[in-house]
Design an enzyme around this catalytic site. Structure first.
Site, short mmCIF file in Angstrom:
data_model
loop_
_atom_site.label_atom_id
_atom_site.label_comp_id
_atom_site.label_asym_id
_atom_site.label_seq_id
_atom_site.Cartn_x
_atom_site.Cartn_y
_atom_site.Cartn_z
N LYS A 48 19.33 -21.86 8.16
CA LYS A 48 20.47 -21.84 8.87
C LYS A 48 20.91 -22.95 8.13
CE LYS A 48 18.54 -18.86 12.78
NZ LYS A 48 19.17 -17.71 12.29
N ASP A 56 5.81 -18.82 18.91
CA ASP A 56 6.37 -17.63 18.23
C ASP A 56 7.62 -19.08 17.82
OD1 ASP A 56 7.52 -15.52 16.96
OD2 ASP A 56 8.80 -15.50 19.20
N LYS A 82 13.13 -14.89 25.51
CA LYS A 82 13.41 -13.19 24.93
C LYS A 82 14.45 -12.49 26.61
CE LYS A 82 10.35 -12.39 21.31
NZ LYS A 82 11.27 -12.79 20.28
N HIS A 122 12.49 -19.69 9.35
CA HIS A 122 13.93 -20.06 8.64
C HIS A 122 15.11 -20.69 9.45
CE1 HIS A 122 13.50 -17.17 12.52
NE2 HIS A 122 14.72 -16.74 11.90
N GLU A 149 17.74 -14.91 23.30
CA GLU A 149 17.91 -13.90 22.77
C GLU A 149 17.36 -13.04 23.70
OE1 GLU A 149 15.15 -13.63 19.22
OE2 GLU A 149 13.89 -14.78 20.25
N ARG A 195 1.01 -1.28 -0.16
CA ARG A 195 0.21 0.17 -0.33
C ARG A 195 0.69 1.27 -0.23
NH1 ARG A 195 -4.92 -0.54 4.69
NH2 ARG A 195 -2.21 -0.95 5.81
N LYS A 252 5.61 -17.85 8.19
CA LYS A 252 5.33 -18.01 9.74
C LYS A 252 4.51 -17.09 10.08
CE LYS A 252 7.31 -17.84 14.06
NZ LYS A 252 7.82 -16.97 14.47
N HIS A 308 10.35 -23.95 15.22
CA HIS A 308 11.98 -23.35 15.52
C HIS A 308 12.11 -24.77 16.46
CE1 HIS A 308 10.84 -20.06 13.04
NE2 HIS A 308 11.56 -19.12 14.09
C1 BG6 Z 1 11.09 -15.29 14.64
C2 BG6 Z 1 10.22 -14.78 16.18
O1 BG6 Z 1 10.63 -16.48 13.70
O2 BG6 Z 1 12.60 -16.08 14.74
C3 BG6 Z 1 11.43 -14.05 16.84
O3 BG6 Z 1 9.74 -14.40 15.31
C4 BG6 Z 1 12.03 -14.39 17.11
O4 BG6 Z 1 10.85 -14.03 17.91
C5 BG6 Z 1 13.39 -15.07 16.12
O5 BG6 Z 1 13.23 -13.56 17.06
C6 BG6 Z 1 14.22 -15.34 16.52
O6 BG6 Z 1 15.04 -15.33 14.35
P1 BG6 Z 1 16.97 -16.11 14.55
O7 BG6 Z 1 17.25 -16.29 13.56
O8 BG6 Z 1 17.65 -14.50 15.22
O9 BG6 Z 1 17.71 -16.47 15.95
#
Ligand code: BG6
Length: 513
Positions: A205, A258, A363, A201, A239, A63, A171, A263
């Site tokens: 890696k 999340d 986190k 993702h 994290e 947009r 996602k 993951h």
């Molecule tokens: C994402 C989450 O899928 O992965 C985030 O939504 C998270 O909350 C992130 O911070 C972590 O990815 P990476 O590659 O930085 O470890």
């Protein structure tokens, strides 16, 4: 005779999955954060590596009031800030020429007509045959309307046609089993499963791809990967960041949805899978699915005893004071969203019977560190391990996903000297020192694989739904006990004390990262 040097080995190795076909990559959400930080820099790096097809168009859709020049400036800013390689003027010029933007409101009926007209023009001008990759980098509420818009506009080539149409879905795919099924059903009306690439993702890696190589290209590890030799497995994804600017999404999600549902369960599946009989994408995905399907189902009682949630309170990040989760922008003052999860699970199959797996993620933990550690059973209490007061450390294989990518083997060694003194030492392999250059970003590999039509590193529908099915009882239990106390942990600590008690009650401890 095998080649000697790394360079020779690379030259002799299997060809990279080059995207041979000319293609248009249409990014819905093209002016958004994901495109800016990840997708455009990833595509730029593919071009630098010569992996982007020479004939390509990258069409941002959104947009935002961009023209092509505005989109190119936006892309340049993203590449400058987030690419792993700096901008090279000549390469940038080539890349920029392939970038286009179409201003479309996805709710507007005529939007897809305008998009179609523009795609036709761009494809005609660039000699593109109409192969399309559609990337849904938009909020989940727009997944279904966008896919339906594509179908109504007849933008979707059939799975076995001359041109291809592929869909990339980011996602979160749903917020529970029911909503995931609804999204999957709706998408299935327009795209065949073979055309759908669901991103996790973590699977892109390098270190995660190496898990199967480590296990099945070496003879050291595989014979030991079972309940006879393994004491337990720990998977940590830690994290340091807080929720940042994503409270709108995260308040509805929390750490279980999340991180764990996708993951962490994917990492678990790779560590625990049976050897697939081939590298065929579906064979690998079948084996991983088996792992998720073998997870011991959780009941309300086992959840209370084996799943810990927590939420960060005020504390410190690298010595700097940071607010608690409830004081972050966009977070409800009485939010019960968990920012930390630790859990114990079992895989009820022959290989892993009785071996506890401990998973934790959060986190605002003290450091960014993702690793998997596979701890072997102790040696028997004879010869060198007789002293009950100071048992030898058990051997541990640690796979460091990030940062400091590599793996280490913790073993016992004699300290030089006349006495028999034993000391734990590490055999350590680091990607950086062995392979030099920085590894490709996950999105580079994933985009390349979609262009090449290789679905190995993507989530199949059944796997997404099996993961949701397994976490569902936890979500239900937490909803039921919404007013129960939610343990807090200070930002910059390793989570609530309950997480230590969870593993401590089994006589084990979390590894220090
Ligand atoms: C994402 C989450 O899928 O992965 C985030 O939504 C998270 O909350 C992130 O911070 C972590 O990815 P990476 O590659 O930085 O470890």
């Amino acid at each position: 005779m095998s080649p000697e040097t790394l360079a020779e080995r690379l030259a002799a190795g299997s060809a990279p999955p080059v995207a041979a076909d000319a293609v248009s990559i249409v990014i819905f959400g093209g002016a958004g954060d994901l495109a800016h930080r990840k997708l455009l820099p990833a595509l730029y790096n593919l071009l630098i590596d010569g992996l982007l097809p020479p004939r390509v168009a990258i069409v941002g859709v959104g947009r935002r009031d961009f023209d092509d020049a505005g989109f190119r400036a936006f892309a340049k800013d993203g590449v400058t800030k987030f690419s792993r390689r700096p901008i090279d003027d000549a390469r940038w010029k080539t890349f920029a020429e392939s970038l286009f933007f179409v201003n479309v409101d996805l709710g507007d009926e005529n939007g897809f007509v305008r998009l179609g007209a523009r795609l036709d023009t761009v494809e005609h001008e660039r000699g593109l045959p109409g192969n399309r990759v559609y990337y849904l980098a938009v909020p989940p509420s727009l997944f279904v309307p966008t896919v339906e818009g594509l179908r109504h506009a007849r933008f979707i080539a059939p799975p076995d046609g001359k041109q291809f149409a592929r869909l990339i879905v980011e996602k979160p795919i749903g917020h529970d089993l029911q909503s995931a099924r609804e999204i999957n059903d709706a998408i299935a009306k327009s795209f065949d499963e073979r055309q759908i690439f669901r991103i996790d993702h973590y699977l892109g890696k390098e270190t995660v791809q190496n898990i199967l190589v480590l296990r099945f290209a070496n003879s050291f590890f595989e014979p030991l990967f079972n309940q006879k030799y393994i004491d337990h497995v720990q998977i940590t994804v830690a994290e340091t960041e807080g929720v940042g600017t994503r409270a709108g999404y995260y308040e509805q999600a929390g750490a279980l949805r999340d991180m764990v549902q996708n993951h962490l369960l994917q990492l678990l599946a790779l560590v625990a899978t049976e050897p697939p009989h081939s590298l065929d994408p579906d064979v690998i995905r079948d084996e991983k699915l088996e792992v998720v399907q073998s997870l011991r189902p959780l009941t309300p009682d086992t959840i209370d005893a084996s799943v810990v949630r927590g939420q960060y309170a005020a504390g410190f990040d690298m010595g700097k004071p940071v607010p608690g989760y409830r004081d972050e922008d966009g977070v409800k003052p009485a939010s019960t969203t968990e920012t930390f999860v630790a859990l114990k699970l079992f895989i009820d199959n022959w290989r892993w019977a009785g071996v506890p797996f401990f998973l934790r993620t959060g986190k605002r933990l003290p450091k960014r560190a993702s690793e998997i550690s596979i701890q072997l059973k102790e040696v028997p209490p004879i010869l060198f391990n007789r002293n009950a007061a100071s048992r030898l450390d058990a051997n541990v294989l640690t796979i460091r996903i990030q940062p400091d990518e590599g793996f280490a083997l913790g073993i016992s060694s004699k300290v030089p000297g006349p006495r028999v003194q034993i000391y734990p030492v590490n055999m350590d392999f680091r990607y950086g020192s062995t392979f030099g250059a920085s590894s490709p970003e996950a999105y580079e590999r994933l985009l390349l694989d979609v262009m090449a039509g290789d679905a190995t590193l993507f989530m199949r529908r059944d796997s997404v739904e099996a993961s949701w099915q397994w976490v569902s009882p936890i979500l239900d239990r937490w909803t039921e006990r919404a007013d129960a106390d939610l343990p807090k942990y200070a930002a910059g600590s390793w989570g609530p004390a309950e997480a230590d008690r969870l593993i401590g009650s089994t006589g084990r401890t979390w590894r220090q990262l």
